[in-house]
Design a protein around this motif. Structure first.
Motif, mmCIF file in Angstrom:
data_model
loop_
_atom_site.group_PDB
_atom_site.id
_atom_site.type_symbol
_atom_site.label_atom_id
_atom_site.label_comp_id
_atom_site.label_asym_id
_atom_site.label_seq_id
_atom_site.Cartn_x
_atom_site.Cartn_y
_atom_site.Cartn_z
ATOM 1 N N VAL A 12 0.869 -1.175 0.000
ATOM 2 C CA VAL A 12 0.000 0.000 0.000
ATOM 3 C C VAL A 12 0.904 1.223 0.000
ATOM 4 N N ALA A 13 0.845 2.019 -1.050
ATOM 5 C CA ALA A 13 1.654 3.238 -1.101
ATOM 6 C C ALA A 13 1.114 4.247 -0.086
ATOM 7 N N VAL A 14 2.017 5.024 0.510
ATOM 8 C CA VAL A 14 1.638 6.044 1.481
ATOM 9 C C VAL A 14 2.346 7.341 1.131
ATOM 10 N N GLU A 15 1.803 8.445 1.585
ATOM 11 C CA GLU A 15 2.430 9.738 1.345
ATOM 12 C C GLU A 15 3.708 9.857 2.159
ATOM 13 N N ALA A 16 4.688 10.564 1.614
ATOM 14 C CA ALA A 16 6.003 10.640 2.248
ATOM 15 C C ALA A 16 5.992 11.435 3.540
ATOM 16 N N PHE A 17 4.954 12.206 3.769
ATOM 17 C CA PHE A 17 4.742 12.846 5.066
ATOM 18 C C PHE A 17 3.416 12.335 5.617
ATOM 19 N N GLY A 18 3.434 11.911 6.865
ATOM 20 C CA GLY A 18 2.218 11.396 7.483
ATOM 21 C C GLY A 18 2.513 10.813 8.846
ATOM 22 N N LEU A 19 1.520 10.184 9.441
ATOM 23 C CA LEU A 19 1.670 9.604 10.773
ATOM 24 C C LEU A 19 2.280 8.212 10.680
ATOM 25 N N ASP A 20 3.358 7.994 11.435
ATOM 26 C CA ASP A 20 3.959 6.657 11.434
ATOM 27 C C ASP A 20 3.015 5.624 12.044
ATOM 28 N N LEU A 21 2.050 6.072 12.862
ATOM 29 C CA LEU A 21 1.069 5.159 13.448
ATOM 30 C C LEU A 21 0.351 4.351 12.377
ATOM 31 N N TYR A 22 -0.035 5.005 11.283
ATOM 32 C CA TYR A 22 -0.781 4.326 10.238
ATOM 33 C C TYR A 22 0.144 3.521 9.330
ATOM 34 N N ARG A 23 1.338 4.012 9.096
ATOM 35 C CA ARG A 23 2.313 3.199 8.352
ATOM 36 C C ARG A 23 2.606 1.910 9.112
ATOM 37 N N ASP A 24 2.790 2.032 10.436
ATOM 38 C CA ASP A 24 3.071 0.849 11.244
ATOM 39 C C ASP A 24 1.894 -0.123 11.228
ATOM 40 N N LEU A 25 0.674 0.410 11.244
ATOM 41 C CA LEU A 25 -0.499 -0.462 11.207
ATOM 42 C C LEU A 25 -0.491 -1.317 9.939
ATOM 43 N N LEU A 26 -0.203 -0.694 8.807
ATOM 44 C CA LEU A 26 -0.167 -1.428 7.553
ATOM 45 C C LEU A 26 0.991 -2.421 7.522
ATOM 46 N N THR A 27 2.141 -1.986 8.014
ATOM 47 C CA THR A 27 3.304 -2.871 8.036
ATOM 48 C C THR A 27 3.052 -4.082 8.924
ATOM 49 N N ASN A 28 2.458 -3.854 10.094
ATOM 50 C CA ASN A 28 2.164 -4.956 11.007
ATOM 51 C C ASN A 28 1.147 -5.931 10.432
ATOM 52 N N ALA A 29 0.350 -5.467 9.478
ATOM 53 C CA ALA A 29 -0.601 -6.349 8.800
ATOM 54 C C ALA A 29 0.057 -7.142 7.677
ATOM 55 N N GLY A 30 1.360 -6.944 7.485
ATOM 56 C CA GLY A 30 2.087 -7.684 6.462
ATOM 57 C C GLY A 30 2.149 -6.998 5.119
ATOM 58 N N LEU A 31 1.864 -5.687 5.087
ATOM 59 C CA LEU A 31 1.863 -4.936 3.837
ATOM 60 C C LEU A 31 3.092 -4.043 3.753
ATOM 61 N N HIS A 32 3.719 -3.994 2.597
ATOM 62 C CA HIS A 32 4.802 -3.045 2.372
ATOM 63 C C HIS A 32 4.201 -1.650 2.165
ATOM 64 N N THR A 33 4.977 -0.611 2.494
ATOM 65 C CA THR A 33 4.453 0.755 2.413
ATOM 66 C C THR A 33 5.441 1.672 1.690
ATOM 67 N N PRO A 34 5.587 1.534 0.392
ATOM 68 C CA PRO A 34 6.478 2.439 -0.342
ATOM 69 C C PRO A 34 5.932 3.864 -0.316
ATOM 70 N N PRO A 35 6.818 4.869 -0.183
ATOM 71 C CA PRO A 35 6.336 6.250 -0.076
ATOM 72 C C PRO A 35 6.141 6.928 -1.429
ATOM 73 N N LEU A 36 5.179 7.846 -1.452
ATOM 74 C CA LEU A 36 4.973 8.734 -2.587
ATOM 75 C C LEU A 36 5.482 10.116 -2.222
ATOM 76 N N TYR A 37 6.318 10.673 -3.050
ATOM 77 C CA TYR A 37 6.865 12.006 -2.801
ATOM 78 C C TYR A 37 5.722 13.029 -2.704
#
Length: 479
Positions: free
Chosen positions: A207-232
């Motif tokens: 799941v792509a995520v914005e390069a600025f944002g809350l790490d809480l939500y990035r961690d949620l996705l990562t902990n679910a087994g999803l990679h989180t490549p950033p969008l500039y």
């Protein structure tokens, strides 16, 4: 003349034997009962002065003979644990003090002073919660609630709230919403967790995520087994045209109306590019509309979901418009996703409080929600104007970035000063965030975040009484 020792409002009746939770242990019933009562008094479960059940009642509840209870009571009276007086029954002696283990000495820690002013992101002005109007809505909702509201309901949520939300979101945010496609959740975090489960079940890898944002939500996705490549992210929002170059991405998480925390809107070309990518690849856009109602210089930008309701999952909540403690949010889903989300919700937090849902439905339907949002929009808009005016006067070298919207703004600092400004703010008793804590990049994304020193200031959070002091403290730490 009435005996003062008889039951009164100040002298509650004795508990039943079933309420004492006694576990009989020992070589005999009498000894086991006496031991269980001693333990209850020793640990404080039976407080001094507590009136015990009559021997006949306790014997019936425990399934023992009355003589067993009489003998156990007599033994404890003789030992001083109990007292027995005519007309007053059997009571725990007032001199019995429960034994409590001495607490361990807390480890020595550095003294931390609570900040005097809070400008951290994430919260609206909690003092502005419309208590009176909310109580009125709660009373009306409770009076009109059908009997089935108190049972196990639809996992999607109460139809009254889903219907009210469908009307409100279509009118205020340009969302294509039908009640059947709305699922109520306990806020954005809960909704995103459900979505992550569904994506994994669909074998989505990233799941792509914005390069600025809350790490809480990035961690949620990562902990679910999803990679989180950033969008500039730049001054026009996330670079959605880069989605086609990211490998194995099946969804993208975005804040298009007001990027968090940089405060920019996703420009029309990039909104279109995101929808084109989703249509071409079968991907999903996860739209977090966290404070979309609050725009101060013009009408709020409509939700991205309106461009393609079958490829966009719309998330909203009352965490910024009312208060995060209400714990109510919603997802407006593509039709095919509704059964999958309902199944995922059934595996965990199946229900959200029906009474809170009915209250919010009444709050929206009565027009109170619209009135509250308009009032807070005026208040927050004035706060932002004051911030800009005071900084122009007292710190003219500081640029206020981002559009006039939302609950926070970004203050651009001279290069290399973010850390020193944050230390100075802490000395002033001012809690505020630096932009660096929201940045996210990975080594193989092909680019690096540019060096950018800035503060992210939540001008909405302080109460009216604290706002002037918070603004003055902020100005004092500006370089």
């Amino acid at each position: 003349m009435t005996d003062s020792r008889t039951n009164s409002a100040a002298d509650p009746p004795p508990a039943s034997g079933a309420d004492l939770h006694l576990e009989l242990r020992g070589p005999g019933l009498r000894a086991g009962l006496a031991g269980a009562l001693r333990e209850a008094m020793r640990t404080g479960r039976l407080a001094p002065g507590t009136r015990l059940p009559a021997s006949r009642s306790l014997a019936a509840d425990l399934g023992v003979s009355r003589n067993t209870v009489v003998e156990a009571y007599a033994e404890l009276v003789a030992e001083g644990w109990l007292t027995a007086q005519q007309g007053s029954g059997t009571r725990v002696a007032t001199r019995v003090e429960p034994h409590r283990a001495a607490p361990d000495a807390p480890p020595t820690r550095p003294t931390r002073h609570r900040p005097r002013y809070g400008l951290l992101t994430g919260s609206p002005d909690l003092a502005g919660f419309p208590r009176t109007q909310w109580v009125t809505a709660a009373r009306r909702a409770l009076a009109a609630a059908p009997h089935d509201a108190f049972g196990y309901g639809d996992a999607r949520g109460r139809v009254e709230l889903r219907t009210a939300l469908a009307d409100y979101l279509a009118r205020a945010r340009g969302v294509y919403a039908e009640p059947e496609r709305v699922v109520i959740c306990s806020g954005f975090h809960h909704g995103l967790a459900l979505m992550a489960q569904v994506l994994r079940a669909r074998r989505v890898r990233a799941v792509a995520v914005e390069a600025f944002g809350l790490d809480l939500y990035r961690d949620l996705l990562t902990n679910a087994g999803l990679h989180t490549p950033p969008l500039y992210v730049d001054e026009h929002g996330a670079r959605t045209d880069d989605l086609a170059r990211l490998r194995a991405v099946g969804a993208v998480l975005m804040t298009p109306a007001h990027q968090y925390p940089t405060g920019v809107a996703l420009c029309p070309e990039r909104r279109t590019a995101a929808v084109d990518w989703a249509r071409a690849t079968g991907g999903l856009i996860l739209e977090d509309d966290y404070d979309g109602e609050f725009r101060y210089d013009r009408q709020p930008v409509g939700a991205l979901q309106g461009l393609d309701p079958q490829r966009v999952v719309y998330f909203g909540s009352v965490s910024k418009s009312l208060a995060p403690g209400v714990r109510l949010g919603w997802m407006v889903l593509p039709e095919e996703l509704v059964p999958e989300i309902v199944t995922a919700k059934g595996h965990g937090d199946y229900m959200t409080s029906a009474l809170e849902q009915l209250t919010l439905a009444e709050f929206i339907a009565s027009g109170a929600y619209d009135r509250h949002v308009r009032a807070m929009r005026l208040r927050y808009g004035r706060r932002r104007d004051q911030l800009v005016a005071v900084l122009r006067q007292r710190a003219p070298g500081i640029r206020v970035a981002g559009m006039a919207a939302g609950l926070q703004t970004v203050l651009e600092l001279p290069r290399g000063t973010e850390s020193s400004v944050l230390r100075a703010a802490a000395r002033q008793g001012l809690a505020v965030s630096g932009l660096a804590q929201f940045g996210y990049e990975v080594a193989d994304c092909g680019w690096q975040l540019p060096e950018r020193d800035a503060l992210v200031v939540n001008y909405a959070a302080p109460s009216d009484s604290a706002w002037a002091g918070a603004l003055d403290a902020l100005c004092r730490v500006m370089p």
